[in-house]
Design an enzyme around this catalytic site. Structure first.
Site, PDB file in Angstrom:
ATOM      1  N   ASP A 123       0.897  -1.220  -0.003  1.00  0.00           N
ATOM      2  CA  ASP A 123       0.028  -0.024   0.108  1.00  0.00           C
ATOM      3  C   ASP A 123       0.769   1.205   0.008  1.00  0.00           C
ATOM      4  O   ASP A 123       0.279   2.280  -0.775  1.00  0.00           O
ATOM      5  CB  ASP A 123      -0.938   0.089   1.289  1.00  0.00           C
ATOM      6  CG  ASP A 123      -2.159  -0.836   1.266  1.00  0.00           C
ATOM      7  OD1 ASP A 123      -2.217  -1.441  -0.046  1.00  0.00           O
ATOM      8  OD2 ASP A 123      -3.035  -1.311   1.961  1.00  0.00           O
ATOM      9  N   ASN A 147      -4.521   8.515   1.416  1.00  0.00           N
ATOM     10  CA  ASN A 147      -5.295   8.099   2.822  1.00  0.00           C
ATOM     11  C   ASN A 147      -5.447   9.041   3.764  1.00  0.00           C
ATOM     12  O   ASN A 147      -6.725   8.976   4.338  1.00  0.00           O
ATOM     13  CB  ASN A 147      -4.007   7.415   3.404  1.00  0.00           C
ATOM     14  CG  ASN A 147      -4.267   5.842   2.961  1.00  0.00           C
ATOM     15  OD1 ASN A 147      -5.148   5.549   1.981  1.00  0.00           O
ATOM     16  ND2 ASN A 147      -3.546   4.861   3.573  1.00  0.00           N
ATOM     17  N   ARG A 178       3.029  17.377  25.620  1.00  0.00           N
ATOM     18  CA  ARG A 178       1.839  17.146  26.385  1.00  0.00           C
ATOM     19  C   ARG A 178       0.885  17.132  25.257  1.00  0.00           C
ATOM     20  O   ARG A 178       0.920  17.290  24.080  1.00  0.00           O
ATOM     21  CB  ARG A 178       1.705  18.380  27.437  1.00  0.00           C
ATOM     22  CG  ARG A 178       2.794  18.453  28.281  1.00  0.00           C
ATOM     23  CD  ARG A 178       2.535  19.775  29.126  1.00  0.00           C
ATOM     24  NE  ARG A 178       3.634  20.097  30.095  1.00  0.00           N
ATOM     25  CZ  ARG A 178       4.921  20.734  29.802  1.00  0.00           C
ATOM     26  NH1 ARG A 178       4.743  21.238  28.803  1.00  0.00           N
ATOM     27  NH2 ARG A 178       5.536  20.931  30.701  1.00  0.00           N
ATOM     28  N   ASP A 198      -3.646  13.423  21.818  1.00  0.00           N
ATOM     29  CA  ASP A 198      -2.290  13.151  21.328  1.00  0.00           C
ATOM     30  C   ASP A 198      -2.161  13.577  19.894  1.00  0.00           C
ATOM     31  O   ASP A 198      -1.045  13.611  19.290  1.00  0.00           O
ATOM     32  CB  ASP A 198      -1.800  11.730  21.537  1.00  0.00           C
ATOM     33  CG  ASP A 198      -1.557  11.447  23.124  1.00  0.00           C
ATOM     34  OD1 ASP A 198      -1.484  12.425  23.846  1.00  0.00           O
ATOM     35  OD2 ASP A 198      -1.301  10.119  23.250  1.00  0.00           O
ATOM     36  N   GLY A 251      -6.560   2.485   7.643  1.00  0.00           N
ATOM     37  CA  GLY A 251      -5.208   2.735   7.973  1.00  0.00           C
ATOM     38  C   GLY A 251      -4.939   3.233   9.279  1.00  0.00           C
ATOM     39  O   GLY A 251      -5.500   2.480  10.336  1.00  0.00           O
ATOM     40  N   TYR A 252      -4.190   4.170   9.625  1.00  0.00           N
ATOM     41  CA  TYR A 252      -3.906   4.652  10.880  1.00  0.00           C
ATOM     42  C   TYR A 252      -5.326   4.926  11.739  1.00  0.00           C
ATOM     43  O   TYR A 252      -5.399   4.764  12.964  1.00  0.00           O
ATOM     44  CB  TYR A 252      -3.107   6.038  10.963  1.00  0.00           C
ATOM     45  CG  TYR A 252      -2.392   6.506  12.292  1.00  0.00           C
ATOM     46  CD1 TYR A 252      -2.717   5.702  13.395  1.00  0.00           C
ATOM     47  CD2 TYR A 252      -1.948   7.691  12.262  1.00  0.00           C
ATOM     48  CE1 TYR A 252      -2.177   6.288  14.631  1.00  0.00           C
ATOM     49  CE2 TYR A 252      -1.502   8.196  13.318  1.00  0.00           C
ATOM     50  CZ  TYR A 252      -1.487   7.443  14.585  1.00  0.00           C
ATOM     51  OH  TYR A 252      -0.754   7.959  15.678  1.00  0.00           O
ATOM     52  N   SER A 253      -6.376   5.533  10.954  1.00  0.00           N
ATOM     53  CA  SER A 253      -7.617   5.790  11.591  1.00  0.00           C
ATOM     54  C   SER A 253      -8.274   4.486  12.228  1.00  0.00           C
ATOM     55  O   SER A 253      -8.851   4.824  13.285  1.00  0.00           O
ATOM     56  CB  SER A 253      -8.598   6.369  10.481  1.00  0.00           C
ATOM     57  OG  SER A 253      -9.698   6.653  10.899  1.00  0.00           O
ATOM     58  N   LEU A 254      -8.169   3.385  11.648  1.00  0.00           N
ATOM     59  CA  LEU A 254      -8.893   2.136  12.045  1.00  0.00           C
ATOM     60  C   LEU A 254      -8.119   1.831  13.487  1.00  0.00           C
ATOM     61  O   LEU A 254      -8.610   1.558  14.521  1.00  0.00           O
ATOM     62  CB  LEU A 254      -8.707   1.214  11.038  1.00  0.00           C
ATOM     63  CG  LEU A 254      -9.078  -0.249  11.557  1.00  0.00           C
ATOM     64  CD1 LEU A 254     -10.787  -0.027  11.833  1.00  0.00           C
ATOM     65  CD2 LEU A 254      -9.052  -1.141  10.708  1.00  0.00           C
ATOM     66  N   GLN A 299       4.041   9.446   4.894  1.00  0.00           N
ATOM     67  CA  GLN A 299       5.234   9.591   3.885  1.00  0.00           C
ATOM     68  C   GLN A 299       5.877  10.890   3.804  1.00  0.00           C
ATOM     69  O   GLN A 299       7.147  11.080   3.652  1.00  0.00           O
ATOM     70  CB  GLN A 299       4.919   8.801   2.639  1.00  0.00           C
ATOM     71  CG  GLN A 299       4.423   7.516   2.684  1.00  0.00           C
ATOM     72  CD  GLN A 299       4.216   7.113   1.127  1.00  0.00           C
ATOM     73  OE1 GLN A 299       4.070   7.670   0.064  1.00  0.00           O
ATOM     74  NE2 GLN A 299       4.104   5.650   0.963  1.00  0.00           N
TER      75      GLN A 299
END
Length: 288
Positions: A70, A144, A155, A174, A186-189, A245
């Protein structure tokens, strides 16, 4: 089709071997293969392929073939840019939500593409800009996600978020992930964001480890204008990452603006599987 651009994962010997075989296969059929210069230097037989800079490889190609995972596809999609060229994405990686064509399907799929017998799915993209002191300092297209994330010792970040000039909330977290439906797996999941069918027209906003437990992911219309203003101590580090990336350091007071891109990524569909089969397989649904 007379010219095909090939993107391959250059540090993967398997991808390089497949690229060499594909170049020879295309040459035997009178089709010119075009590869990136840094890929050309790693191929043993380069006389059958043309090479150029990454930004020019797809300038006049009829088709783009991606050999890798991917990440390779996402990089290629950004380079294809506004040209709306169909992409045949072959999975040589591990997970591969986007590269759904298997290696066994490569040559039959290319044969069909040469004959004009293929279907595409259009994946929406986002435009992300960083505004600093009233001036745009960065502008990128992503397939994405757009991610705001704190550094290792920073913090919690305050991220004042509005949609279409209407205040949504100030996320204390965060970080924040703004994702396309394609990027929802992707990261969201991983941050408990929703899985969105890739052909939907919408954008998800997902906080990363929010301080307020009732802060949940929010899905908005694709034509929404999302603005995120950052507020944190000047000695802390916060970063913007695009498609995992491209990245840059942000400053307190920066505003990240996100809108739907004018162009889409056109992925060639697999004839052997549908999206839900890919989900079941990759996420191992139904397995014990």
């Amino acid at each position: 089709m007379k010219k095909i651009a090939i993107f391959a994962k250059v540090h993967d010997p398997r991808a390089l071997a497949v690229a060499e075989e594909l170049i020879e296969w295309l040459a035997a059929r009178g089709v010119t293969a075009h590869v990136e210069e840094h890929l050309s230097k790693r191929l043993r037989r380069t006389t059958l392929a043309e090479s150029s800079e990454s930004t020019e490889i797809a300038a006049d190609a009829d088709l783009v073939v991606v050999l890798g995972g991917d990440g390779t596809l996402i990089a290629a999609a950004r380079l294809v840019g506004e040209r709306d060229i169909p992409i045949l994405a072959v999975n040589l990686g591990s997970l591969g939500f986007l590269t759904e064509i298997t290696l066994d399907e490569l040559y039959p799929s290319v044969e069909r593409c040469l004959a004009g017998d293929f279907e595409v799915t259009e994946r929406m993209m986002l435009m992300a800009s960083v505004e600093r002191s009233g001036e745009v300092v960065e502008l990128h297209r992503v397939l994405n996600d757009v991610v705001i994330n704190k550094g290792a010792l920073a913090r919690i970040i305050d991220m004042e978020t509005s949609v279409n000039c209407r205040y949504l909330t100030t996320f204390k977290a965060d970080g924040l992930i703004v994702s396309t439906p394609t990027g929802s797996t992707g990261y969201s999941l991983s941050a408990n964001g929703p899985i969105l069918h890739p052909e939907l027209e919408c954008i998800s906003i997902t906080p990363i480890c929010p301080h307020t437990l009732t802060n949940r992911p929010v899905v908005v219309a694709a034509d929404s204008h999302i603005a995120i203003k950052l507020n944190y101590a000047p000695d802390e580090s916060v970063f913007l990452t695009l498609d995992g990336q491209v990245g840059m350091k942000l400053l307190s007071g920066d505003v990240v603006q996100i809108t739907k891109a004018a162009h889409v990524t056109r992925l060639i569909r697999s004839r052997s599987k549908d999206y839900f089969e890919v989900l079941r397989t990759k996420l191992k649904w139904g397995e014990r």
